[in-house]
Design a protein around this motif. Structure first.
Motif, PDB file in Angstrom:
ATOM      1  N   GLU A  37      14.851  -2.270 -13.498  1.00 54.36           N
ATOM      2  CA  GLU A  37      14.718  -3.453 -12.954  1.00 54.36           C
ATOM      3  C   GLU A  37      13.475  -3.459 -12.001  1.00 54.36           C
ATOM      4  N   ASP A  38      12.976  -4.672 -11.551  1.00 53.27           N
ATOM      5  CA  ASP A  38      11.496  -4.678 -10.932  1.00 53.27           C
ATOM      6  C   ASP A  38      11.811  -4.338  -9.480  1.00 53.27           C
ATOM      7  N   GLU A  39      12.917  -4.078  -8.936  1.00 52.03           N
ATOM      8  CA  GLU A  39      13.363  -3.919  -7.667  1.00 52.03           C
ATOM      9  C   GLU A  39      13.247  -2.209  -7.531  1.00 52.03           C
ATOM     10  N   CYS A  40      13.793  -1.707  -8.604  1.00 49.07           N
ATOM     11  CA  CYS A  40      13.844  -0.392  -8.897  1.00 49.07           C
ATOM     12  C   CYS A  40      12.389   0.287  -8.844  1.00 49.07           C
ATOM     13  N   GLN A  42       9.646  -1.104  -7.881  1.00 52.17           N
ATOM     14  CA  GLN A  42       9.062  -1.355  -6.400  1.00 52.17           C
ATOM     15  C   GLN A  42       9.729  -0.361  -5.304  1.00 52.17           C
ATOM     16  N   GLN A  43      10.853   0.135  -5.386  1.00 51.14           N
ATOM     17  CA  GLN A  43      11.604   1.066  -4.669  1.00 51.14           C
ATOM     18  C   GLN A  43      10.774   2.428  -4.737  1.00 51.14           C
ATOM     19  N   ILE A  64      18.783   0.687  -8.993  1.00 55.02           N
ATOM     20  CA  ILE A  64      18.309   0.505  -7.453  1.00 55.02           C
ATOM     21  C   ILE A  64      19.213   1.157  -6.576  1.00 55.02           C
ATOM     22  N   GLU A 289      10.531  -0.532   4.624  1.00 54.82           N
ATOM     23  CA  GLU A 289      11.785  -0.112   4.352  1.00 54.82           C
ATOM     24  C   GLU A 289      12.432   0.654   5.416  1.00 54.82           C
TER      25      GLU A 289
END
Length: 528
Positions: A37-40, A42-43, A64, A289
């Motif tokens: 995922e995109d959020e993964c 970015q993390q 994520i 974060e």
């Protein structure tokens, strides 16, 4: 940020560039990369940019998480991060091998009797063992000694755990930062301080958490009876199976659990303490974060975190060994004369101080570990290795034959068993590391990894279809309705994940484990 930002370097490897820093190493073929995922992504970029982090690896099971993705490896010479450990400290896998031919479990009434015998001795999720007459008996003093000593000889004797199982653990004991353990140690001092601060609220609440020793958690935790099938019939595979203690064609029992409510409380408290520390001293959160808090080695904050992690790690270790004792007793009650031996116990949510080398990787810039601050701090062999803190979140150790961390273990000449849970219908895997695991800091994925979040799975999946999959595969469960958020379809294709690991040259499969029945909690949220 999406999977197209990953630059392929091989059939199952790639890099994710990070401006001004060495890139993130990504393990996974194209099909797996599309699941990230995109959020993964970015993390993982955020974690690479965090202070003190010298290298990051994203595994094929990545998805994520809180602060850092589940399914990643973070390396630092001088910083400790709670995020790539999470709230279920030392969540782990263990495998118990029986001498019982799997054919003996063909009849469903027998398997149902085994399920009942196990449930008569242990609880799942938030259920209590108070009403279970066959649950193991131990005092609060016994449980507290386990927290302070791990699987010491005395703890194993008190809890009826076979002494030889201690030698089949990745780590059977964790000590305080000064090397002490047990009564009078820095670990006991830390535990008494936490009690005095009312972390456990009351003695009764503390006792309740101690009583979770020998129980399964909720969410993705499980116990699973398996049929052991070798990956191939080559002499090398058969030799590995012999060293590991695997018996093809016989039943085994795979368990997934961690430090339960005890570890969850300590970890959650650490996140709170470190966030408060950052705010009090106006320390910026990495990438904004709040879950990426950290503590430099040598500070009181780092020492307190590592001591808390050791306490929770000892709980998790003894929890698994006690669970295996319980399962063995249940099998022996239903099938007198059955013998069982522990194959291995291995964690996937932990920080360990380990040696790394400066070998060249695919992109020619070393193994991405900037370890200059550890000059002169040699590895256990006294060689050119440097000692760093390897954080594994949903990632497991993968030490090949000859690795220094395996000295004085049964697995020095072969590499240790790697236990990877897939899902009941696709099976799980026992693997062994290959020399190229060095490029991922001797780490691989810890399982299949989610492809659907829990809410999404409950909305998208059909209960009748899920139940039908288990019926078709002749797999029994203890659940009236198998939890949809834990259904096989909620996870990535396990074969794609394994192919990625093998194509990347990190490890190879020794045996596949096929489920015969599953112990699962159907009522509580995940512990990790």
């Amino acid at each position: 940020m999406n999977y197209l930002n990953i630059i392929p370097k091989g059939p199952a490897t790639g890099i994710l560039p990070v401006e001004g820093l060495t890139p993130v190493q990504v393990i996974g073929n194209e099909k797996i990369r599309k699941t990230l995922e995109d959020e993964c992504l970015q993390q993982i970029i955020n974690t690479r940019r965090a202070p003190g982090i010298s290298a990051v690896v994203l595994n094929p099971d990545a998805h994520i998480g809180f602060g850092a993705p589940i399914g990643c490896v973070m390396v630092s010479p001088d910083h400790i991060y709670p995020a790539p450990v999470g709230v279920d400290v030392k969540c782990s896998m263990s495998l118990l091998q029986f001498d019982l031919p799997t054919d003996a479990l063909a009849e469903k009434p027998l398997r149902r009797a085994l399920i009942n015998a196990i449930e008569a001795r242990t609880a799942t999720g938030r259920q209590s063992t108070k009403q279970l007459k066959k649950a193991p008996k131990f005092s609060d003093a016994d449980a507290e000694l386990a927290i302070l000593e791990g699987a010491s000889e005395e703890v194993c004797e008190r809890l009826g755990i076979p002494q030889e199982w201690r030698g089949r653990c990745e780590d059977f004991q964790h000590t305080a930062q000064d090397g002490t353990f047990g009564e009078g140690s820095a670990l006991q001092e830390r535990l008494e301080f936490l009690k005095s601060e009312k972390l456990f609220r009351s003695q009764e609440a503390y006792s309740t958490r101690l009583r979770q020793l020998g129980t399964y958690g909720g969410g993705n935790h499980f116990g699973e009876c398996e049929d052991v099938v070798l990956a191939d019939e080559t002499p090398e595979t058969r030799h590995l199976a012999d060293v590991f203690g695997l018996k093809p064609g016989c039943a085994a029992f795979l368990s997934h659990c961690g430090s339960r409510g005890f570890g969850n409380l300590l970890a959650t408290n650490q996140f709170r303490l470190l966030r408060d520390h950052f705010e009090r001293w106006h320390i910026p959160f990495p990438s904004g974060e709040r879950d990426l808090v950290y503590a430099p080695i040598g500070t009181p904050e780092a020492e307190n975190y590592l001591n808390d992690m050791a306490l929770a790690g000892n709980f998790a270790t003894v929890n698994h060994l006690l669970l295996n004792r319980i399962v063995l007793e249940a099998f022996q009650e239903v099938l007198p004369g059955v013998e069982g031996k522990l194959v291995y116990y291995i964690s996937h949510n932990f920080v360990r101080r380990e040696p790394v080398t400066e070998n060249k990787s695919e992109n020619g810039s070393g193994n991405e570990c900037e370890i200059g601050s550890e000059i002169g701090n040699r590895g256990p062999n006294g060689d050119g290795n440097r000692m760093v803190y390897v954080h594994r979140k949903g990632a497991t150790c993968a030490f090949p034959a000859g690795h220094a961390m395996l000295k004085n273990t049964p697995f020095y000449e072969t590499g240790h068993p790697i236990l990877l849970p897939g899902n009941p219908t696709s099976g799980s895997s026992v693997m062994v590391a290959l020399p190229d695991a060095e490029k991922t800091f001797y780490s691989i994925n810890h399982g299949a990894g989610r492809i659907l979040g829990r809410r999404a799975a409950k909305k998208a999946l059909d209960q009748k279809t899920v139940n039908g999959e288990f019926d078709s595969a002749d797999i029994l469960t203890n659940c009236r309705q198998y939890p949809l958020d834990e259904a096989p379809a909620a996870y990535k294709d396990f074969n794609d994940v394994l192919h990625s690991v093998q194509d990347a040259g990190l490890a190879r499969e020794v045996a596949r484990l096929h489920a015969r029945f599953v112990i699962k909690d159907a009522s509580s949220p995940a512990d990790d």
